[in-house]
Design a protein around this motif. Sequence first.
Motif, PDB file in Angstrom:
ATOM      1  N   GLY A 288       0.809  -1.209   0.000  1.00 31.00           N
ATOM      2  CA  GLY A 288       0.000   0.000   0.000  1.00 31.00           C
ATOM      3  C   GLY A 288       0.841   1.256   0.000  1.00 31.00           C
ATOM      4  N   GLY A 289       1.951   1.246   0.731  1.00 31.89           N
ATOM      5  CA  GLY A 289       2.820   2.414   0.796  1.00 31.89           C
ATOM      6  C   GLY A 289       3.520   2.708  -0.509  1.00 31.89           C
ATOM      7  N   ASN A 386       1.342   9.252  13.891  1.00 34.67           N
ATOM      8  CA  ASN A 386       1.979   8.443  12.849  1.00 34.67           C
ATOM      9  C   ASN A 386       3.097   7.577  13.406  1.00 34.67           C
ATOM     10  OD1 ASN A 386       0.422   9.011  10.614  1.00 34.67           O
ATOM     11  ND2 ASN A 386       1.672  10.720   9.921  1.00 34.67           N
ATOM     12  N   GLY A 387       3.748   8.030  14.486  1.00 32.35           N
ATOM     13  CA  GLY A 387       4.755   7.190  15.127  1.00 32.35           C
ATOM     14  C   GLY A 387       4.138   5.938  15.727  1.00 32.35           C
ATOM     15  N   LEU A 388       2.967   6.089  16.337  1.00 33.80           N
ATOM     16  CA  LEU A 388       2.266   4.920  16.871  1.00 33.80           C
ATOM     17  C   LEU A 388       1.904   3.954  15.750  1.00 33.80           C
ATOM     18  CD1 LEU A 388      -0.423   4.924  19.617  1.00 33.80           C
ATOM     19  CD2 LEU A 388      -0.824   3.641  17.536  1.00 33.80           C
ATOM     20  N   LEU A 389       1.382   4.492  14.659  1.00 31.15           N
ATOM     21  CA  LEU A 389       1.015   3.634  13.526  1.00 31.15           C
ATOM     22  C   LEU A 389       2.248   2.988  12.907  1.00 31.15           C
ATOM     23  CD1 LEU A 389      -1.688   5.896  11.816  1.00 31.15           C
ATOM     24  CD2 LEU A 389      -2.057   3.920  13.305  1.00 31.15           C
ATOM     25  N   ALA A 390       3.351   3.718  12.869  1.00 31.28           N
ATOM     26  CA  ALA A 390       4.594   3.158  12.320  1.00 31.28           C
ATOM     27  C   ALA A 390       5.060   1.968  13.147  1.00 31.28           C
ATOM     28  CB  ALA A 390       5.678   4.234  12.276  1.00 31.28           C
ATOM     29  N   GLY A 391       4.949   2.088  14.489  1.00 35.98           N
ATOM     30  CA  GLY A 391       5.300   0.955  15.341  1.00 35.98           C
ATOM     31  C   GLY A 391       4.426  -0.253  15.083  1.00 35.98           C
ATOM     32  N   VAL A 435      -1.207  12.587   4.473  1.00 37.50           N
ATOM     33  CA  VAL A 435      -1.352  11.863   5.735  1.00 37.50           C
ATOM     34  C   VAL A 435      -0.093  11.107   6.156  1.00 37.50           C
ATOM     35  CG1 VAL A 435      -3.819  11.583   5.292  1.00 37.50           C
ATOM     36  CG2 VAL A 435      -2.251   9.740   4.684  1.00 37.50           C
ATOM     37  N   GLY A 436       0.951  11.128   5.353  1.00 35.63           N
ATOM     38  CA  GLY A 436       2.163  10.394   5.696  1.00 35.63           C
ATOM     39  C   GLY A 436       2.079   8.909   5.442  1.00 35.63           C
ATOM     40  N   ALA A 437       1.242   8.485   4.506  1.00 39.75           N
ATOM     41  CA  ALA A 437       1.029   7.060   4.250  1.00 39.75           C
ATOM     42  C   ALA A 437       2.285   6.363   3.743  1.00 39.75           C
ATOM     43  CB  ALA A 437      -0.106   6.880   3.241  1.00 39.75           C
ATOM     44  N   VAL A 438       3.060   7.058   2.910  1.00 37.20           N
ATOM     45  CA  VAL A 438       4.269   6.445   2.359  1.00 37.20           C
ATOM     46  C   VAL A 438       5.258   6.135   3.474  1.00 37.20           C
ATOM     47  CG1 VAL A 438       6.218   6.779   0.797  1.00 37.20           C
ATOM     48  CG2 VAL A 438       3.947   7.612   0.142  1.00 37.20           C
ATOM     49  N   ALA A 439       5.427   7.079   4.397  1.00 39.52           N
ATOM     50  CA  ALA A 439       6.373   6.885   5.495  1.00 39.52           C
ATOM     51  C   ALA A 439       5.889   5.832   6.479  1.00 39.52           C
ATOM     52  CB  ALA A 439       6.602   8.216   6.213  1.00 39.52           C
ATOM     53  N   VAL A 440       4.614   5.911   6.853  1.00 38.13           N
ATOM     54  CA  VAL A 440       4.068   4.978   7.846  1.00 38.13           C
ATOM     55  C   VAL A 440       4.038   3.558   7.308  1.00 38.13           C
ATOM     56  CG1 VAL A 440       1.982   4.327   9.116  1.00 38.13           C
ATOM     57  CG2 VAL A 440       2.704   6.716   9.056  1.00 38.13           C
ATOM     58  N   HIS A 441       3.450   3.382   6.139  1.00 40.21           N
ATOM     59  CA  HIS A 441       3.210   2.033   5.623  1.00 40.21           C
ATOM     60  C   HIS A 441       4.339   1.521   4.730  1.00 40.21           C
ATOM     61  CE1 HIS A 441      -0.928   2.174   7.141  1.00 40.21           C
ATOM     62  NE2 HIS A 441      -0.954   3.425   6.710  1.00 40.21           N
ATOM     63  N   GLY A 442       4.865   2.392   3.871  1.00 41.26           N
ATOM     64  CA  GLY A 442       5.901   1.953   2.949  1.00 41.26           C
ATOM     65  C   GLY A 442       7.223   1.714   3.641  1.00 41.26           C
ATOM     66  N   ALA A 443       7.791   2.765   4.234  1.00 43.95           N
ATOM     67  CA  ALA A 443       9.106   2.647   4.862  1.00 43.95           C
ATOM     68  C   ALA A 443       9.093   1.648   6.017  1.00 43.95           C
ATOM     69  CB  ALA A 443       9.562   4.025   5.350  1.00 43.95           C
TER      70      ALA A 443
END
Length: 572
Positions: A288-289, A386-391, A435-443
């Motif tokens: 998705g990212g 977004n940090g919480l979602l990244a975790g 929304v920072g989707a690339v960073a949260v989900h992709g990276a």
Amino acid sequence: MPAQSILMSIFTLALLLPVMYRRHQRRTGVAPAAFNHRRGRLVVMAMASIVLVGMLGGTAMATDGDRDGSKTGTNIENVLPAGTAPGDAVSTLAGQTEKNRVSINVTWLMLGGILVLFMQAGFALVETGFTRAKNAAHTMMMNLVIFALGVAGWFICGYALMFGAVDQGGLLGLTPLGSAWHIGSWNVLAHSGFLLGGVAYDVSVLGFFFFQLVFMDATATIPTGAMAERWKFSSFCIWGLFASMLLYPIFGNWVWGGGWLSQLGAQGPKLGHGYLDFAGSSVVHAMGGVAAFWGAKILGPRIGKFAKDGTARAIPGHHLPMALLGTFILLVGWMGFNGGSTFAGTDLRLTVVITNTIISSAFGCLAAMCVMWRVFGKPDPSMTANGLLAGLVAITAPCAFVAPWAAAVIGVVAGILVVAAVVWVERKAKVDDPVGAVAVHGANGIWGVLALGLFADGSYGGGLNGVNGAVKGLFYGDGGQFLVQAIGATVCVVFCSLMTIAFFTILKNTTGMRVPAEVEVAGLDLHEMGALAYPDFLEAQGPVFYPVDESSPLMADLSPPTGASIREEVGS
């Protein structure tokens, strides 16, 4: 005499004592006002109370109840059909025990799927809160309709291509619907179960279909946030079908459907257990990212996002509380996302999975908050969320294979990585991702599968992908597992990039992807949806309707709208 009968007799006696005393008074002719009458009444009532309290105390101390559950549900006659021969009792009980085990697993699977389905509400709130009010109905509508589009595509062919040859007979009673297409001994794609017809009309298949459906919908949803506020709705609908029918099922088959990436441990180079992704850091999130990155890149930035010199400008979302509430909903739903991926309520490793998920999310949240606080002077709410979602994204692949301390480390790295990735996406890649989707989900999807190859501690995963022994990462002596994780992550990025670049390029040059500039400036709600999320905002002036940068080339032939002109458009 049974204890229940004795207690009931005492209870009846306690109730009858006052009545019997009154009858005695009437027969002996005692005056109602006499002292003896009052004293006798008190004595009788006291005796009745003592008897009643004693009875209740006896009831409370009775040992007939099943307080620890050891007796409840142990009557085997309840599971033996009437007329079962004594010689068949053991085999009948064994069959019922197995049925109960599978039923527990299927129930756990369905519960997990329901939690993941509710994550759709979380995505909707996060994306809508991080975007502007004039596009709220459009953003919400995308998050609603992507579900329906995903169900349709998954039902038509997505499930058949991804899971038509999967074997989960041991956990769910699910046997393959057919064989897969092969190149030599390598599985490349399944092709059984289209439209859930024939043998696919089965309780186990339909349960597995539902659980995997909601995962696919999460992948299809991710680009809606990165491409929000300028994506034409008709173009978005085509994306929903493409993602559910082709993009997600093909790569998903290679990892979860018995495909060639999962076979790299049992044959060929025999690296570790083959490519592993427990709950979808790559299959769901990185896919998705990456799609979000190329979709937003080809679609182009929002009007006014970048100045003439390329400097990125902030375009604040309209409702941070909405976005933070959506983050909490996603956190709760993630318990089903990761926990349900055991496929078995009888697999007690699910406690490790869920606890690791919580730990990583918390440390990701704190890490991102601290970085923002240190670098920019404030603990930015949107980046903290977004940090919480990244975790959560990062722990999704390794959650079943790592110790809690490793989950904390994975979360810390994810929280730092998401901040760095957001800066890179905007400042270096010049991609507008609201929304920072690339960073949260992709990276962090990529980080998650690599983390599995580093931190897997050998306490789980015996027999996965047909390889004996538990899963170990590089830090526990198996460099092959890290290597195959790197191979799988590379395949994910390359495959998804090629597919989405081709798809979005064709879409852009045929039906078109972007709304006209005047629609973007006025807001997509009215022009695309025919309804405003906030009708009162028609009276508003300022950045709700005005472009941030009126010198943008997209604005060359467009006069900035006024509140009056916009009210005129809706006939008010």
